[in-house]
Write a protein that holds these residues in place. Structure first.
Motif, PDB file in Angstrom:
ATOM      1  N   ILE A  28       0.745  -1.291  -0.061  1.00 42.77           N
ATOM      2  CA  ILE A  28      -0.078  -0.011   0.008  1.00 42.77           C
ATOM      3  C   ILE A  28       0.805   1.099  -0.033  1.00 42.77           C
ATOM      4  O   ILE A  28       2.030   1.361   0.827  1.00 42.77           O
ATOM      5  CB  ILE A  28      -0.914  -0.132   1.177  1.00 42.77           C
ATOM      6  N   ASP A  29       0.672   2.265  -0.823  1.00 40.36           N
ATOM      7  CA  ASP A  29       1.123   3.287  -1.040  1.00 40.36           C
ATOM      8  C   ASP A  29       0.951   4.527  -0.046  1.00 40.36           C
ATOM      9  O   ASP A  29       0.857   5.649  -0.522  1.00 40.36           O
ATOM     10  CB  ASP A  29       1.438   3.829  -2.469  1.00 40.36           C
ATOM     11  N   THR A  30       0.616   4.439   1.078  1.00 44.62           N
ATOM     12  CA  THR A  30       0.552   5.339   2.300  1.00 44.62           C
ATOM     13  C   THR A  30       0.765   4.735   3.563  1.00 44.62           C
ATOM     14  O   THR A  30       0.487   3.384   3.538  1.00 44.62           O
ATOM     15  CB  THR A  30      -0.891   5.719   2.081  1.00 44.62           C
ATOM     16  N   SER A  31       1.162   5.485   4.430  1.00 43.62           N
ATOM     17  CA  SER A  31       1.641   5.052   5.700  1.00 43.62           C
ATOM     18  C   SER A  31       0.325   5.236   6.615  1.00 43.62           C
ATOM     19  O   SER A  31       0.128   4.984   7.676  1.00 43.62           O
ATOM     20  CB  SER A  31       2.608   5.499   6.245  1.00 43.62           C
ATOM     21  N   ASN A  32      -0.846   6.068   6.307  1.00 43.55           N
ATOM     22  CA  ASN A  32      -1.678   6.408   6.918  1.00 43.55           C
ATOM     23  C   ASN A  32      -2.864   5.821   6.616  1.00 43.55           C
ATOM     24  O   ASN A  32      -4.058   6.199   6.043  1.00 43.55           O
ATOM     25  CB  ASN A  32      -1.783   8.090   6.292  1.00 43.55           C
ATOM     26  N   TYR A  33      -2.826   4.438   7.145  1.00 44.25           N
ATOM     27  CA  TYR A  33      -3.962   3.497   6.905  1.00 44.25           C
ATOM     28  C   TYR A  33      -4.016   2.834   8.095  1.00 44.25           C
ATOM     29  O   TYR A  33      -3.291   2.576   8.969  1.00 44.25           O
ATOM     30  CB  TYR A  33      -3.454   2.744   5.662  1.00 44.25           C
ATOM     31  N   ARG A  34      -5.216   1.798   8.321  1.00 43.01           N
ATOM     32  CA  ARG A  34      -5.336   0.592   9.274  1.00 43.01           C
ATOM     33  C   ARG A  34      -5.960  -0.509   8.395  1.00 43.01           C
ATOM     34  O   ARG A  34      -6.514  -0.164   7.511  1.00 43.01           O
ATOM     35  CB  ARG A  34      -6.081   1.048  10.321  1.00 43.01           C
ATOM     36  N   ILE A  35      -5.986  -1.684   9.114  1.00 38.78           N
ATOM     37  CA  ILE A  35      -6.648  -2.889   8.624  1.00 38.78           C
ATOM     38  C   ILE A  35      -7.328  -3.368   9.873  1.00 38.78           C
ATOM     39  O   ILE A  35      -6.810  -3.808  10.808  1.00 38.78           O
ATOM     40  CB  ILE A  35      -5.620  -3.890   8.150  1.00 38.78           C
ATOM     41  N   ILE A  36      -8.752  -3.360   9.589  1.00 40.62           N
ATOM     42  CA  ILE A  36      -9.550  -3.843  10.675  1.00 40.62           C
ATOM     43  C   ILE A  36     -10.033  -5.166  10.134  1.00 40.62           C
ATOM     44  O   ILE A  36     -10.518  -5.751   9.157  1.00 40.62           O
ATOM     45  CB  ILE A  36     -10.939  -2.953  10.697  1.00 40.62           C
ATOM     46  N   LEU A  37      -9.309  -6.262  11.073  1.00 41.59           N
ATOM     47  CA  LEU A  37      -9.412  -7.716  10.838  1.00 41.59           C
ATOM     48  C   LEU A  37     -10.497  -8.254  11.711  1.00 41.59           C
ATOM     49  O   LEU A  37     -10.585  -8.251  12.835  1.00 41.59           O
ATOM     50  CB  LEU A  37      -8.164  -8.449  11.152  1.00 41.59           C
ATOM     51  N   VAL A  38     -11.915  -8.688  11.013  1.00 43.96           N
ATOM     52  CA  VAL A  38     -12.999  -9.006  11.634  1.00 43.96           C
ATOM     53  C   VAL A  38     -12.961 -10.465  11.783  1.00 43.96           C
ATOM     54  O   VAL A  38     -13.133 -10.982  10.502  1.00 43.96           O
ATOM     55  CB  VAL A  38     -14.365  -8.184  11.056  1.00 43.96           C
ATOM     56  N   ASP A  39     -13.119 -11.070  12.807  1.00 44.60           N
ATOM     57  CA  ASP A  39     -13.266 -12.475  12.899  1.00 44.60           C
ATOM     58  C   ASP A  39     -14.635 -12.852  13.074  1.00 44.60           C
ATOM     59  O   ASP A  39     -15.307 -12.152  14.102  1.00 44.60           O
ATOM     60  CB  ASP A  39     -12.547 -13.274  14.087  1.00 44.60           C
ATOM     61  N   ASN A  40     -15.410 -13.552  12.340  1.00 45.52           N
ATOM     62  CA  ASN A  40     -16.698 -13.830  12.086  1.00 45.52           C
ATOM     63  C   ASN A  40     -17.157 -14.927  12.927  1.00 45.52           C
ATOM     64  O   ASN A  40     -17.647 -16.092  12.522  1.00 45.52           O
ATOM     65  CB  ASN A  40     -17.381 -14.063  10.734  1.00 45.52           C
TER      66      ASN A  40
END
Length: 303
Positions: A28-40
């Motif tokens: 990803i070409d930005t450091s200004n991000y997050r990944i929300i990992l949702v376990d179902n």
């Protein structure tokens, strides 16, 4: 505000989800991000394993559902958390059986949004065998959805299994390919297919394995329609977007890899149980589509 938040939904797999998240972090070409990992509500401890694996990863936020609430509502958990605690310009719902290899993913999303302000953006999707996912079929009419629902309702489970098995047999695929060869259609079919996936398009149904929601979308909606468990989400969300006179954008300048069916196969491995599950949820989703379209058409008639 963050540039982009990815919502990745997990159920009963570990390595596939890790590979997806690592591909985002690597490219990803930005450091200004997050990944929300949702376990179902995984039933095999995969959620706990993933939580432990990403415990010290500052870019990954882990969220666990108390029950398996399906694709739409599971993604909505992540979207809701993003909007409340990690507000971003874009929210990308990305299947855990996908890989991000593109080095200018955010740049292209931002450029396309600023140019025309679509509600949802979708990429070109490469499959594991190197081929490309076809463009989605157009939205069907209300009567067509009803006919499909009725056909599934009246078709026996075992005939469904037989039909699907026959369609997947290599012998029948061979016969179909040979018919095309005899008619000389293969080359023209391939050119038409390539032209379709290589051209940018507006107001088409986008594939649900990667949907990028923009600020325009959130002017009217909070996420996916919560009425389905699995199947039909793309049709419903496209209909709702167009009902508000907003637009979708398919662009081949965005690319992901989709390891097709790797995540859904984790639901149930027994052929009868799996076929029953698929059929029941297809019928349920078709009924939701029918209800949504009927309500919208009714509202238009009363205006």
């Amino acid at each position: 505000m963050l540039d982009i938040v990815f919502v990745v939904l997990n159920y009963n797999v570990v390595d596939i989800t890790i590979n997806c998240i690592k591909s985002i972090e690597k490219n990803i070409d930005t450091s200004n991000y997050r990944i929300i990992l949702v376990d179902n509500a995984s039933s095999n401890q995969s959620g706990e394993k993933l939580q432990q694996f990403f415990l010290k990863d500052n870019y990954v936020v882990f969220l666990k559902s108390n029950e398996n609430i399906g694709f739409a509502r599971g993604n909505n958990l992540g979207i809701d958390l993003a909007r409340k605690e990690y507000p971003a310009k874009f929210i990308c719902c990305l299947n855990n059986d996908t890989l991000l290899h593109q080095k200018n993913f955010f740049e292209i999303i931002n450029h396309k949004y600023e140019a025309t302000h679509p509600a949802i953006i979708g990429p070109r999707i490469q499959l594991a065998d190197g081929q490309y996912e076809p463009i989605m079929d157009p939205l069907r009419s209300l009567d067509e959805y009803k006919r499909t629902r009725d056909k599934l309702l009246h078709e026996s489970l075992y005939w469904t299994i037989i039909r699907e098995s026959l369609l997947n047999l290599s012998f029948f695929k061979f016969l179909n390919d040979w018919r095309h060869k005899l008619s000389g259609d293969i080359a023209s079919d391939y050119r038409e297919f390539k032209n379709a996936v290589d051209k940018e398009k507006v107001d088409i149904i986008l594939h649900g394995c990667c949907l990028i929601f923009t600020p325009t979308f959130f002017l009217h909606f909070d996420g996916f329609h919560p009425g389905t468990f699995m199947y039909g989400e793309e049709d419903i969300i496209f209909f709702l977007v167009r009902s508000k006179k907003m637009h979708t954008l398919y662009t081949p300048e965005l690319n992901i890899v989709h390891l097709e069916k790797k995540s859904t196969s984790a639901i149930n491995k027994h052929v009868i149980a799996r076929t029953r599950f698929v059929k029941e949820n297809q019928i349920k989703s078709l009924q939701v589509i029918i209800n949504v379209m009927s309500e919208c058409l009714s509202e238009r008639e009363h205006k």
